[in-house]
Design a protein around this motif. Structure first.
Motif, short mmCIF file in Angstrom:
data_model
loop_
_atom_site.label_atom_id
_atom_site.label_comp_id
_atom_site.label_asym_id
_atom_site.label_seq_id
_atom_site.Cartn_x
_atom_site.Cartn_y
_atom_site.Cartn_z
N THR A 40 -17.26 -2.77 4.84
CA THR A 40 -15.98 -2.21 5.25
C THR A 40 -15.17 -1.91 3.99
OG1 THR A 40 -14.70 -4.26 5.37
CG2 THR A 40 -16.07 -3.72 7.26
N ASP A 41 -14.15 -1.09 4.12
CA ASP A 41 -13.47 -0.60 2.91
C ASP A 41 -12.02 -0.21 3.22
OD1 ASP A 41 -13.09 0.50 0.30
OD2 ASP A 41 -13.65 2.48 1.04
N VAL A 42 -11.33 -1.00 4.01
CA VAL A 42 -9.99 -0.60 4.40
C VAL A 42 -8.98 -0.90 3.30
CG1 VAL A 42 -10.45 -0.87 6.87
CG2 VAL A 42 -9.50 -2.80 5.55
N CYS A 43 -7.85 -0.22 3.40
CA CYS A 43 -6.76 -0.41 2.45
C CYS A 43 -5.46 -0.29 3.24
CB CYS A 43 -6.82 0.63 1.35
SG CYS A 43 -5.63 0.40 0.00
N VAL A 44 -4.53 -1.21 3.03
CA VAL A 44 -3.26 -1.21 3.77
C VAL A 44 -2.11 -1.36 2.78
CG1 VAL A 44 -4.30 -2.18 5.86
CG2 VAL A 44 -3.32 -3.72 4.14
N PRO A 45 -0.88 -1.02 3.20
CA PRO A 45 0.27 -1.32 2.34
C PRO A 45 0.29 -2.81 2.00
CG PRO A 45 0.92 0.11 4.17
CD PRO A 45 -0.49 -0.33 4.44
N ILE A 46 0.64 -3.15 0.75
CA ILE A 46 0.48 -4.54 0.33
C ILE A 46 1.33 -5.50 1.16
CG2 ILE A 46 -0.25 -3.97 -2.01
CD1 ILE A 46 2.59 -4.77 -2.93
N SER A 47 2.43 -5.01 1.75
CA SER A 47 3.25 -5.91 2.57
C SER A 47 2.53 -6.35 3.83
CB SER A 47 4.57 -5.22 2.93
OG SER A 47 4.32 -4.06 3.72
N ARG A 48 1.47 -5.63 4.24
CA ARG A 48 0.71 -5.97 5.44
C ARG A 48 -0.65 -6.60 5.11
NH1 ARG A 48 2.53 -3.19 9.93
NH2 ARG A 48 1.54 -4.91 11.06
#
Length: 463
Positions: free
Chosen positions: A342-350
């Protein structure tokens, strides 16, 4: 493995007239070029060609276009989403022999390289200049392949990804034209931003043959740190709070307890087998020491244990070598397995929320699923270890991956932070960007109306 299809004899003759023995249908060579590091079944091309110049790439493209034969660019085969698999047959264009560093402009902090130059080769070539190329995806990938997949890696939190570090490209288009997307100047308002259009296009719009890339001064001082935590939340929160405090860390990697266990066994290290942060700081000697002390205090407030930091190059190299080997180390947790990454990326606050929820999901899985990633930019990976040819494992892995992607999208993130779309994430891309994918397909049709450039990747194309 698929057998070579019946290719037009004239196509083979024309390519061999151009390249001689640098065109081959050898089974062993085809097998090598029909696989990457993904879990997808091998899909060898029908032929493999080894050009040594942009003009030879152009000639190959013209022959393939005339015979309506698909073309698949190839670097060293380290991609993780099936980018180089010849799922519709065709000619693999291996750019590894285009491996010259064409120019180094020390005063301008840039270099011009052919697409087959690897990142380690470039850094070795410029070592005497006091400069370095920072994009480090772990594997010794080619610069052209890294641009095509919009690669990043451990240094991205400070130096950015290939998107920020490519200034200009030379590209061979599907109709045989050779274009240069920009000049060497650090900024330009001249027309459409073609460079960034091709960075991340995965070989579907054209074949990158030359690149101008940014270089950076080697910092005066570098130090690395290791710190373990009772849980992943503490590790991730430490990185988030460090960034929010404006402390300019260069690298930040979070690894779960399962990953640390695999690393110790594979790399013969003795790290605590708990959630762990690997960190690196760049700057002046005083600045690096100050950064490390500030992060140590933040780590302590989040339950960090045994914060250790060192400026010794040997210790730093050992640490990052262990991190770069994590993918292969984790495979040994289930010998004979292959990894669905998997390779997801989210805003660091989340990010903490996303990782904690994913960890709960991992606890319910029937197979080992190590978790690690470049948390400084919100990106993390789960390595789902499946048994080859086991349909139940694959179904479980796909279900897990879909939940991780849906979780990231619900948090305004992306289905891929750095690996790209290939052909396995086409549905996820549609879910993420909706109507924008239709515009991508229209661009693909404009650049490649006969769908010969790495067909079946990134967007679906109705011929």
């Amino acid at each position: 493995m698929n057998k070579p299809r019946e290719l037009d004899v004239a196509l083979i003759d024309e390519l061999r007239a151009l390249l001689g023995e640098r065109v081959t249908a050898s089974r062993a060579v085809r097998e090598h070029h029909g696989k990457d590091e993904s879990y997808f079944p091998y899909a060898p091309p029908d032929l493999v060609a080894f050009p040594e110049s942009t003009e030879e790439v152009r000639a190959i493209v013209n022959v393939c276009r005339q015979h309506r034969t698909p073309m698949i660019p190839f670097g060293v085969g380290t991609s993780l989403e099936g980018h180089v698999l010849a799922i519709r047959g065709g000619v693999c264009i291996d750019l590894s022999r285009m491996n010259k560093v064409l120019a180094v402009h020390e005063h301008d902090l840039d270099a011009v390289v052919e697409a087959g130059v690897t990142r380690k080769q470039l850094n070795e070539h410029i070592r005497h200049t006091g400069l370095f190329f920072p994009v480090d995806p772990g594997a010794d990938a080619t610069i052209g392949g890294m641009a095509a997949t919009r690669a990043s890696g451990t240094n991205a939190v400070r130096y950015g990804t290939m998107r920020e570090n490519v200034l200009a490209l030379t590209v061979v288009l599907a109709d045989g034209r050779v274009i240069t997307t920009s000049r060497r100047s650090r900024k330009s308002a001249a027309g459409y931003e073609l460079t960034r259009l091709f960075v991340g296009s995965e070989g579907t719009l054209g074949i990158i043959t030359e690149l101008t890339v940014r270089l950076y001064a080697v910092p005066e001082a570098v130090s690395a740190a290791v710190c373990s935590f009772p849980d992943m939340a503490g590790a991730v929160n430490t990185v988030i709070q460090t960034l929010q405090a404006g402390i300019p860390i260069a690298r930040s990697e979070a690894l779960c307890a399962t990953t640390m266990k695999a690393i110790n066994a594979y790399s013969k290290t003795s790290y605590r087998e708990q959630p762990t942060l690997f960190l690196e700081f760049h700057g002046t000697r005083a600045g690096v020491e100050e950064q490390a002390k500030l992060v140590q205090e933040i780590a302590r407030e989040n339950g960090g244990l045994g914060f250790e930091w060192t400026a010794q190059a040997e210790d730093r190299n050992r640490l990052w070598s262990a991190r770069h080997q994590a993918y292969f180390a984790c495979l040994q947790l289930r010998p004979g397995s292959r990894a669905v990454s998997t390779d997801v990326c989210v805003p660091i606050s989340r990010l903490t929320e996303c990782i904690v929820e994913t960890a709960r999901d991992i606890a319910e899985a029937s197979m080992p699923i190590p978790l690690f990633g470049h948390v400084g930019d919100g990106n993390f990976h789960c390595e789902i270890l499946i048994r080859p040819d086991n349909e139940a494992d694959l179904a479980e892995a796909k279900g897990f991956n879909e939940r991780v992607v849906n979780r990231a999208l619900a948090m305004e993130g992306t289905c891929t932070g750095e690996h790209g779309i290939g052909f396995g994430k086409i549905a996820s891309l549609k879910k993420e960007l909706g109507e924008a994918v239709g515009l991508m397909a229209a661009l693909k049709r404009t650049f490649d109306p006969e769908n010969l450039m790495n067909p079946g990747k990134v967007v679906e194309f109705q011929e």
